[in-house]
Design an enzyme around this catalytic site. Structure first.
Site, mmCIF file in Angstrom:
data_model
loop_
_atom_site.group_PDB
_atom_site.id
_atom_site.type_symbol
_atom_site.label_atom_id
_atom_site.label_comp_id
_atom_site.label_asym_id
_atom_site.label_seq_id
_atom_site.Cartn_x
_atom_site.Cartn_y
_atom_site.Cartn_z
ATOM 1 N N GLY A 262 0.806 -1.216 0.000
ATOM 2 C CA GLY A 262 0.000 0.000 0.000
ATOM 3 C C GLY A 262 0.836 1.261 0.000
ATOM 4 N N ASP B 167 -0.390 -8.417 1.629
ATOM 5 C CA ASP B 167 -1.382 -7.443 1.180
ATOM 6 C C ASP B 167 -2.444 -8.197 0.391
ATOM 7 O OD1 ASP B 167 -2.676 -5.117 -0.210
ATOM 8 O OD2 ASP B 167 -0.952 -4.039 0.601
ATOM 9 N N ASN B 168 -3.709 -7.808 0.576
ATOM 10 C CA ASN B 168 -4.768 -8.417 -0.244
ATOM 11 C C ASN B 168 -4.973 -7.683 -1.558
ATOM 12 O OD1 ASN B 168 -6.082 -6.093 0.540
ATOM 13 N ND2 ASN B 168 -7.855 -7.116 1.449
ATOM 14 N N ASP C 229 -5.177 -12.496 2.340
ATOM 15 C CA ASP C 229 -6.302 -11.897 3.046
ATOM 16 C C ASP C 229 -6.090 -12.175 4.530
ATOM 17 O OD1 ASP C 229 -8.708 -11.248 4.249
ATOM 18 O OD2 ASP C 229 -9.945 -12.143 2.681
ATOM 19 N N TYR D 89 -14.858 4.360 9.225
ATOM 20 C CA TYR D 89 -13.408 4.205 9.288
ATOM 21 C C TYR D 89 -12.895 4.548 10.687
ATOM 22 C CZ TYR D 89 -8.478 5.389 8.441
ATOM 23 O OH TYR D 89 -7.109 5.476 8.502
#
Length: 314
Positions: free
Chosen positions: A10, A31-32, A56, A147
């Site tokens: 990311g 990381d997915n 995941d 969030y």
């Protein structure tokens, strides 16, 4: 030290991988690819001290295998999350799954396999529309986005696992981070809109939203300094840029560098989307006392981010 970086492909996670490797860590990144991108870590894939695995984090069996391996990590830097507030509003399960449940799964597996050091990337969104210069113990905490709510719930679990189960935990809360490899946000959106139509830029909201912006490299400095120096079993620090920058300022900076002369069209609302906090100010004195301060003030961070994105892509 062998570090696991969740969300390692990311925006912030890939920059952290770069710096950990520079400091001599071996790094496993997972990381997915929900927001992460392989191009963020392509330059690392041939290194012998770096390994990437698409995963995941809600795959409990996969996480068990990773953290039970003979070469399991000594510490975890947990940055995997959905950080797109608008996307979380559109799908109310997204933040629960990708922010809270990923964290509780990770904590349970870490405890089971005796991994006892953790960094967690949290957010100013846990405070909602709090007023004043917000310090770490400011209250009450009233998030206005899913969030923020999911990150706050995750923090509660982190506290228990740190203070009751012995996982030494560092939490860093930060607001608006900018730089190359970003996936969303005002700079990202403005550049894309101007590339699609260089004659006009439509801005969500009236542009008066004003916040401190922090360049991603300065944030990574803060993470690593606090990681080395934070003394307690459960520590929370705030990091942000110094000064503040309005959305109008950002729009004008992007227009000047991408499509000079483009008309800027503002809306009438005081925020850009549901869950957006129009104004924000952070007390960063605890982190400054450890020896950190951002190299760039807020508007300088925005200008550098625009330049780096235009030179290197998102």
């Amino acid at each position: 030290m062998h570090a696991l970086v969740t969300g390692g492909a990311g925006f912030i996670g890939s920059h952290l991988c770069d710096r950990l490797l520079e400091k001599g860590y071996r790094v496993t990144a997972i990381d997915n690819l929900h927001l992460g991108r392989m191009r963020n870590i392509d330059h690392l894939l041939e290194r012998s001290d770096f390994r990437f695995q698409k995963m995941d984090m809600l795959d409990r069996e996969g996480m068990e295998q990773l953290l039970a391996a003979a070469d399991r990590p000594d510490a975890v830097f947990h940055l995997a999350a959905n950080s797109d507030i608008a996307a979380g509003n559109a799908n109310a399960e997204l933040d629960l799954q990708l922010n809270q449940l990923t964290t509780t799964t990770l904590l349970a597996v870490m405890r089971k396999h005796g991994i006892d050091r953790l960094f967690f990337a949290s957010t100013s969104a846990v405070f909602g529309e709090a007023e004043g210069n917000i310090h770490e113990n400011h209250g009450p905490l009233r998030p206005i986005s899913l969030y923020g709510a999911s990150k706050l719930a995750a923090e509660a679990y982190l506290s228990v696992y740190a203070l009751s189960f012995g996982i030494k935990t560092l939490v860093l809360r930060f607001p608006n981070v900018v730089g190359e490899r970003s996936t969303h946000g005002a700079i990202h959106d403005f550049i894309n809109r101007l590339k699609a139509d260089p004659t006009r830029l439509q801005v969500l909201g009236n542009g008066m939203q004003t916040k401190p912006y922090l360049y991603v490299g300065d944030l990574v400095d803060a993470i690593l300094l606090a990681w080395d120096k934070a003394p307690g079993a459960y520590e929370v620090f705030h990091a942000s840029g110094i000064g503040e920058t309005s959305v109008r300022d950002i729009a004008e900076i992007v227009v000047s560098k991408v499509a000079a002369g483009a008309a800027i069209e503002y809306g009438s609302e005081d925020r850009g989307w549901l869950g957006d906090v129009p104004r924000f100010s952070y007390d960063i004195s605890r982190l400054v006392a450890l020896g950190w301060s951002p190299k760039r003030k807020s508007t300088e961070a925005v200008e550098l981010a625009v330049e780096r994105i235009l030179a290197n892509g998102f």
